[in-house]
Design an enzyme around this catalytic site. Structure first.
Site: not given
Ligand code: PLP
Length: 401
Positions: A185, A213, A245
């Site tokens: 990210s 992502h 997302k």
């Molecule tokens: C790579 C990654 N995994 C998991 C999450 C967590 O997702 P959620 O917003 O559904 O809790 C995020 C969110 O920022 C993320 O970027």
């Protein structure tokens, strides 16, 4: 006498003095290409709403209808009385979209990682994790009693070394679990999942990818990283993702074999011990899957916009790192300068936030931009113009020739 609460203000004040506290920006309306943020109309250039679905009429309509038919809340946790026909339909629809045997929906992506990882590996097992994995994976690993070994970021050779060491350890590990983000990210680079999957197969390891992502972005019709690399599900056994997302709503999920899903919903404490999604959320998620299946133009436009923006920024002389996805970091270096650039962009009318130490290494501060399919060419030109004038004013790029 001990003061039981003084640490609250002390620690907060420390964060403020180091400028590490979160300053919340408040949207006065939907997350859309043009938003009202802190009372000012700006172009949204940093949301995770890649496809603009959070404000899509079909999702809004589905959410409203579900309130009428199913109420405002689910009434319980999933295993007791909080599983509605809508939850089951969403899991069926998602599994079909992901071309997996089964899917399971959690309240959030964080809850999926925190609830499932500690069950997949425990005492006597080893988890092998990319050094830049997301915080929710790190916390999931911390909740496990397994040993943790870290390999260099997106480096399959280093992963092979760590796996060889793990296999030769005495006493022998019972299980090996490899975990990686699909798309990272902060940099927008893609994990070498094809090579990771081969190494997993060679070493008898389970492979778990967090595609938060990548879905809605990579692969056939936005099906995600497993589809992008055309990998079989017996090589990437756990595909985790989120509805927060590109799907534009909220909620985590895992897809894989029926065996995985049966295991996950009986064992994940975040799933069994926390209330299930309200009907409006579930219905909007179903509608999001439907839009992805029937409106391929959103993913196409996302990539057209991404290519257009990346080219213009490179032509202007910006360093946009090694991103291969719609996450485009604009590398600045110094934290102070990244904050100044973000402030100037906001003044001009673009919301793009700085990412600074400790979120990234010192000297690697950047503005993280995230492309959106709902942006028009005019919007993109406006943003590029804003980057050009702010970048020149701060001497991040050279002046006009
Ligand atoms: C790579 C990654 N995994 C998991 C999450 C967590 O997702 P959620 O917003 O559904 O809790 C995020 C969110 O920022 C993320 O970027």
């Amino acid at each position: 006498m001990r003061d039981p609460t003084s640490f609250l203000t002390q620690e907060y004040d420390d964060l403020v003095s180091q400028e590490l506290d979160w300053k919340l920006r408040v949207l006065g309306g939907p997350s859309a290409p043009w938003c009202v943020v802190d009372g000012k109309k700006v172009l949204m250039f940093c949301s995770n709403n890649y496809l603009g679905l959070s404000n899509h009429p079909k999702l809004k309509e589905a959410a409203k209808r579900a309130v009428d038919t199913h109420g405002a809340g689910s009434g319980s946790v999933r295993p007791i009385a909080g599983t509605m026909d809508l939850h089951m339909e969403l899991e069926r629809r998602l599994a079909r979209f992901k071309e997996a045997e089964a899917s399971l929906v959690y309240q959030t992506g964080f809850a999926a990682n925190a609830g499932l990882i500690p069950q997949l590996a425990g005492k006597g097992d080893v988890i092998v994790s990319d050094e830049l994995n997301h915080g929710s994976i790190i916390d999931g690993v911390r909740l496990s009693q397994a040993e943790r070994r870290v390999y260099k970021h997106a480096d399959a050779e280093d992963l092979a070394r760590v796996l060889d060491e793990a296999e030769n350890a005495t006493p022998q590990f019972r299980r090996i679990l490899i975990i990686t983000d699909g798309v990272f990210s902060m940099d927008g680079d893609v994990a070498p999942l094809d090579r990771i999957a081969s190494l997993g197969a060679e070493h008898g390891a389970m492979v778990y990818v967090d595609d938060a992502h990548g879905e809605g972005v990579l692969g056939e019709g936005g099906r995600g990283i497993v589809s992008h690399f055309k990998l079989s599900r017996d090589r990437v056994q756990v595909e985790m993702g989120t509805f927060s997302k590109a799907f534009g709503v909220v909620g985590g999920h895992v897809s894989g074999s029926r065996g995985l899903v049966n295991f996950a919903y009986n064992k994940s404490r975040t799933w069994t011990l926390s209330g299930s999604h309200p009907p409006a959320v579930v219905a909007a998620c179903i509608a999001a899957v439907d839009v992805l299946e029937h409106e391929p133009q959103h993913v196409q436009t996302l990539w057209e916009n991404t290519r257009y923006f990346k080219k213009a920024m490179t032509d202007l002389g910006f360093d946009i790192g090694k991103s291969a996805t719609p996450i485009t970091p604009v590398m600045v270096g110094e934290s102070g300068k990244a904050k100044q650039l973000s402030a100037k962009l906001y003044d001009i009318g673009v919301l793009a936030l700085p990412i600074v130490y400790p979120m990234v290494a010192q000297g690697k501060a950047r503005i993280r931009t995230i492309m959106n399919a709902a942006l028009t060419k005019e919007d993109l030109d406006f943003a590029i113009g804003a980057f050009e004038s702010a970048g020149r004013a701060l001497a991040i790029i050279p002046g006009p020739k």
